[in-house]
Design a protein around this motif. Structure first.
Motif, PDB file in Angstrom:
ATOM      1  N   ASN A  66      17.675  16.496 -15.391  1.00 45.02           N
ATOM      2  CA  ASN A  66      18.299  17.231 -14.304  1.00 45.02           C
ATOM      3  C   ASN A  66      18.704  16.234 -13.219  1.00 45.02           C
ATOM      4  N   ALA A  67      19.697  16.614 -12.401  1.00 44.30           N
ATOM      5  CA  ALA A  67      20.202  15.652 -11.420  1.00 44.30           C
ATOM      6  C   ALA A  67      20.444  16.318 -10.075  1.00 44.30           C
ATOM      7  N   LEU A  68      19.992  15.640  -9.039  1.00 47.22           N
ATOM      8  CA  LEU A  68      20.235  16.026  -7.649  1.00 47.22           C
ATOM      9  C   LEU A  68      21.078  14.915  -7.037  1.00 47.22           C
ATOM     10  N   THR A  69      22.295  15.244  -6.611  1.00 44.50           N
ATOM     11  CA  THR A  69      23.237  14.233  -6.137  1.00 44.50           C
ATOM     12  C   THR A  69      23.526  14.452  -4.667  1.00 44.50           C
ATOM     13  N   GLU A  70      23.444  13.365  -3.893  1.00 42.36           N
ATOM     14  CA  GLU A  70      23.745  13.480  -2.469  1.00 42.36           C
ATOM     15  C   GLU A  70      25.178  13.955  -2.264  1.00 42.36           C
ATOM     16  N   LYS A  71      25.390  14.604  -1.128  1.00 41.49           N
ATOM     17  CA  LYS A  71      26.746  15.012  -0.772  1.00 41.49           C
ATOM     18  C   LYS A  71      27.535  13.787  -0.282  1.00 41.49           C
ATOM     19  N   PRO A  72      28.858  13.772  -0.427  1.00 38.93           N
ATOM     20  CA  PRO A  72      29.639  14.693  -1.240  1.00 38.93           C
ATOM     21  C   PRO A  72      29.345  14.421  -2.707  1.00 38.93           C
ATOM     22  N   VAL A  73      29.468  15.450  -3.535  1.00 34.98           N
ATOM     23  CA  VAL A  73      29.050  15.317  -4.923  1.00 34.98           C
ATOM     24  C   VAL A  73      29.828  14.226  -5.660  1.00 34.98           C
ATOM     25  N   ALA A  74      31.064  13.976  -5.233  1.00 36.55           N
ATOM     26  CA  ALA A  74      31.895  12.965  -5.889  1.00 36.55           C
ATOM     27  C   ALA A  74      33.064  12.639  -4.966  1.00 36.55           C
TER      28      ALA A  74
ATOM     29  N   PRO B 174      21.306   8.995  -4.570  1.00 37.37           N
ATOM     30  CA  PRO B 174      21.808   8.843  -3.217  1.00 37.37           C
ATOM     31  C   PRO B 174      22.700   7.612  -3.063  1.00 37.37           C
ATOM     32  N   LEU B 175      23.285   7.136  -4.170  1.00 41.51           N
ATOM     33  CA  LEU B 175      24.102   5.934  -4.161  1.00 41.51           C
ATOM     34  C   LEU B 175      25.399   6.174  -3.383  1.00 41.51           C
ATOM     35  N   PRO B 176      26.164   5.120  -3.064  1.00 39.41           N
ATOM     36  CA  PRO B 176      27.477   5.325  -2.441  1.00 39.41           C
ATOM     37  C   PRO B 176      28.331   6.305  -3.249  1.00 39.41           C
ATOM     38  N   ASN B 177      29.251   6.948  -2.572  1.00 39.36           N
ATOM     39  CA  ASN B 177      29.977   8.073  -3.156  1.00 39.36           C
ATOM     40  C   ASN B 177      30.676   7.767  -4.474  1.00 39.36           C
ATOM     41  N   ASP B 178      31.178   6.552  -4.622  1.00 40.03           N
ATOM     42  CA  ASP B 178      31.893   6.216  -5.862  1.00 40.03           C
ATOM     43  C   ASP B 178      30.943   6.076  -7.047  1.00 40.03           C
ATOM     44  N   ALA B 179      29.638   6.016  -6.793  1.00 40.56           N
ATOM     45  CA  ALA B 179      28.653   5.910  -7.876  1.00 40.56           C
ATOM     46  C   ALA B 179      28.014   7.254  -8.218  1.00 40.56           C
ATOM     47  N   HIS B 180      28.492   8.325  -7.628  1.00 40.51           N
ATOM     48  CA  HIS B 180      27.903   9.635  -7.919  1.00 40.51           C
ATOM     49  C   HIS B 180      28.267  10.111  -9.317  1.00 40.51           C
ATOM     50  N   LEU B 181      29.557  10.113  -9.645  1.00 42.39           N
ATOM     51  CA  LEU B 181      29.958  10.601 -10.967  1.00 42.39           C
ATOM     52  C   LEU B 181      29.324   9.803 -12.100  1.00 42.39           C
ATOM     53  N   PRO B 182      29.483   8.482 -12.149  1.00 39.39           N
ATOM     54  CA  PRO B 182      28.984   7.789 -13.348  1.00 39.39           C
ATOM     55  C   PRO B 182      27.490   7.936 -13.555  1.00 39.39           C
ATOM     56  N   TRP B 183      26.702   7.847 -12.476  1.00 41.63           N
ATOM     57  CA  TRP B 183      25.260   7.830 -12.670  1.00 41.63           C
ATOM     58  C   TRP B 183      24.671   9.229 -12.780  1.00 41.63           C
ATOM     59  N   SER B 184      25.220  10.204 -12.074  1.00 43.59           N
ATOM     60  CA  SER B 184      24.730  11.573 -12.242  1.00 43.59           C
ATOM     61  C   SER B 184      25.102  12.120 -13.614  1.00 43.59           C
ATOM     62  N   ALA B 185      26.315  11.837 -14.059  1.00 41.88           N
ATOM     63  CA  ALA B 185      26.711  12.275 -15.398  1.00 41.88           C
ATOM     64  C   ALA B 185      25.858  11.598 -16.462  1.00 41.88           C
ATOM     65  N   ALA B 186      25.552  10.326 -16.260  1.00 44.96           N
ATOM     66  CA  ALA B 186      24.709   9.612 -17.220  1.00 44.96           C
ATOM     67  C   ALA B 186      23.314  10.226 -17.278  1.00 44.96           C
ATOM     68  N   ALA B 187      22.777  10.597 -16.116  1.00 46.71           N
ATOM     69  CA  ALA B 187      21.452  11.230 -16.090  1.00 46.71           C
ATOM     70  C   ALA B 187      21.479  12.561 -16.833  1.00 46.71           C
ATOM     71  N   LEU B 188      22.499  13.374 -16.584  1.00 43.58           N
ATOM     72  CA  LEU B 188      22.606  14.671 -17.258  1.00 43.58           C
ATOM     73  C   LEU B 188      22.709  14.488 -18.761  1.00 43.58           C
TER      74      LEU B 188
ATOM     75  N   GLN C 207      34.343  18.154 -11.028  1.00 42.30           N
ATOM     76  CA  GLN C 207      34.443  18.971 -12.223  1.00 42.30           C
ATOM     77  C   GLN C 207      33.816  18.264 -13.416  1.00 42.30           C
ATOM     78  N   ALA C 208      33.971  16.951 -13.478  1.00 48.57           N
ATOM     79  CA  ALA C 208      33.372  16.191 -14.584  1.00 48.57           C
ATOM     80  C   ALA C 208      31.849  16.298 -14.555  1.00 48.57           C
ATOM     81  N   ILE C 209      31.246  16.275 -13.368  1.00 51.44           N
ATOM     82  CA  ILE C 209      29.793  16.439 -13.263  1.00 51.44           C
ATOM     83  C   ILE C 209      29.406  17.858 -13.665  1.00 51.44           C
ATOM     84  N   ALA C 210      30.166  18.849 -13.200  1.00 50.38           N
ATOM     85  CA  ALA C 210      29.881  20.236 -13.568  1.00 50.38           C
ATOM     86  C   ALA C 210      29.980  20.428 -15.076  1.00 50.38           C
TER      87      ALA C 210
END
Length: 329
Positions: free
Chosen positions: A92-100, A73-87, A107-110
């Motif tokens: 598995n990763a649940l990312t707050e909206k907006p996804v990125a 649930p981090l600020p939006n600019d931290a969604h890609l780096p940390w969700s991708a790192a978790a994956l 697309q990078a997270i997908a």
């Protein structure tokens, strides 16, 4: 199958995490702990004590921990780096909206989810509320051919230090409350062909308010969102108009309701109301995600859906900045 509770690690101590912790527990999961930029800060320690959740250390420590999923649930600019790192760490990763921040990042997270075989879900908890399924059912079965959809979501944001005022962090009304009407319009009508938009901008370059139109072959959908609306709460409304009738819903984007949500349907000159809920969309979302991660059911909303959502948001922002119609194909 396992008898072990589904184990979650949280990134940060954001306000929205306070909604997810009881939802995880209600869904039979276990919150193993959370990470913070400064695990020894007074804020982190207070969060740990308030919610009876251990501080595991930093964000890296959460991703390395023995957990089944990471919630971001981090600020939006931290969604890609940390969700991708978790994956990529096998979580598995649940990312707050907006996804990125944009389509490229979504697309990078997908891609990371696809390459690792882990599940990823954009956390629109409202989609799991019973009234949303009923809205889709009525729209499909009773209103005829849909001609117009209008979604509104706004509130009065007063905290000057909120990251949502920061353009570099993905601030602005559209990427916050505006994501909801865009998402629900897409659930009802699919992907638009073209969008237009206008916005009111802050001196820092974020949209204080934005109004947009999503164009379909036989329908127009509009959205309005803002950070300087109702000072007493939030405004959330949906209207769907078809060739045979109209549906109106207030409070349509609430993810956790203590009272029922009322749907007003007018068809053939007759008016009726239906009340659904109350409901906890967070708990339903978590329970679904846990079952999907264990192979018990398919993920309702795929990473590709999050990419398509980001594509519409990008187009709306481009249209608002340029004053031009923006095609999505």
């Amino acid at each position: 199958m396992t008898d072990r509770p589904f184990r979650w690690g949280l990134l940060g101590a954001a306000r929205i995490a306070r909604a997810l912790i009881p939802a995880i527990r209600e869904a039979g999961g276990e919150v193993v702990g959370f990470g913070a930029r400064d695990p020894h800060s007074a804020r982190a320690q207070a969060f740990a004590q308030q919610w009876d959740v251990p501080v595991l250390g930093t964000y890296e420590d959460v991703i390395a921990a023995d957990v089944d999923a990471v919630y971001n649930p981090l600020p939006n600019d931290a969604h890609l780096p940390w969700s991708a790192a978790a994956l990529r760490a096998g979580k598995n990763a649940l990312t707050e909206k907006p996804v990125a921040l944009n389509t490229e990042q979504a697309q990078a997270i997908a891609d990371a989810a696809r390459e690792t075989g882990q599940l990823h879900l954009e956390a629109f908890a409202y989609r799991f509320q019973p009234h949303v399924d009923r809205v889709r059912e009525i729209a499909a079965q009773e209103l005829g051919e849909i001609r117009a959809v209008r979604g509104l979501f706004g509130f009065h944001m007063t905290n000057p230090d909120d990251f949502r005022w920061n353009a570099d962090q993905g601030g602005g009304a559209l990427l916050d409350v505006g994501t909801y009407p865009v998402n629900l319009i897409r659930l009802l009508l699919g992907e638009p062909g073209t969008v237009t938009a206008q916005a009111r901008w802050t001196p820092g370059g974020v949209d204080l308010g934005l109004s947009g139109t999503l164009e379909y072959p036989h329908a127009l959908a509009s959205l309005d969102c803002g950070f300087d609306w109702d000072q007493g709460g939030s405004t959330q409304r949906l209207t769907v108009t078809g060739t045979r009738g109209t549906l109106d819903v207030d409070g349509v984007f609430h993810s956790h309701t203590q009272e029922p949500t009322t749907l007003r349907v007018e068809t053939g000159g007759q008016v009726r109301t239906e009340s659904l809920g109350p409901g906890n969309g967070y708990a339903r979302m978590v329970a679904h995600f846990q079952r999907a991660a264990r192979g018990q059911e398919a993920l309702r909303f795929t990473p590709d859906d999050a990419v398509a959502q980001a594509r519409v948001l990008d187009a709306l922002l481009q249209a608002a900045r340029t004053g031009q119609r923006v095609p999505l194909n």
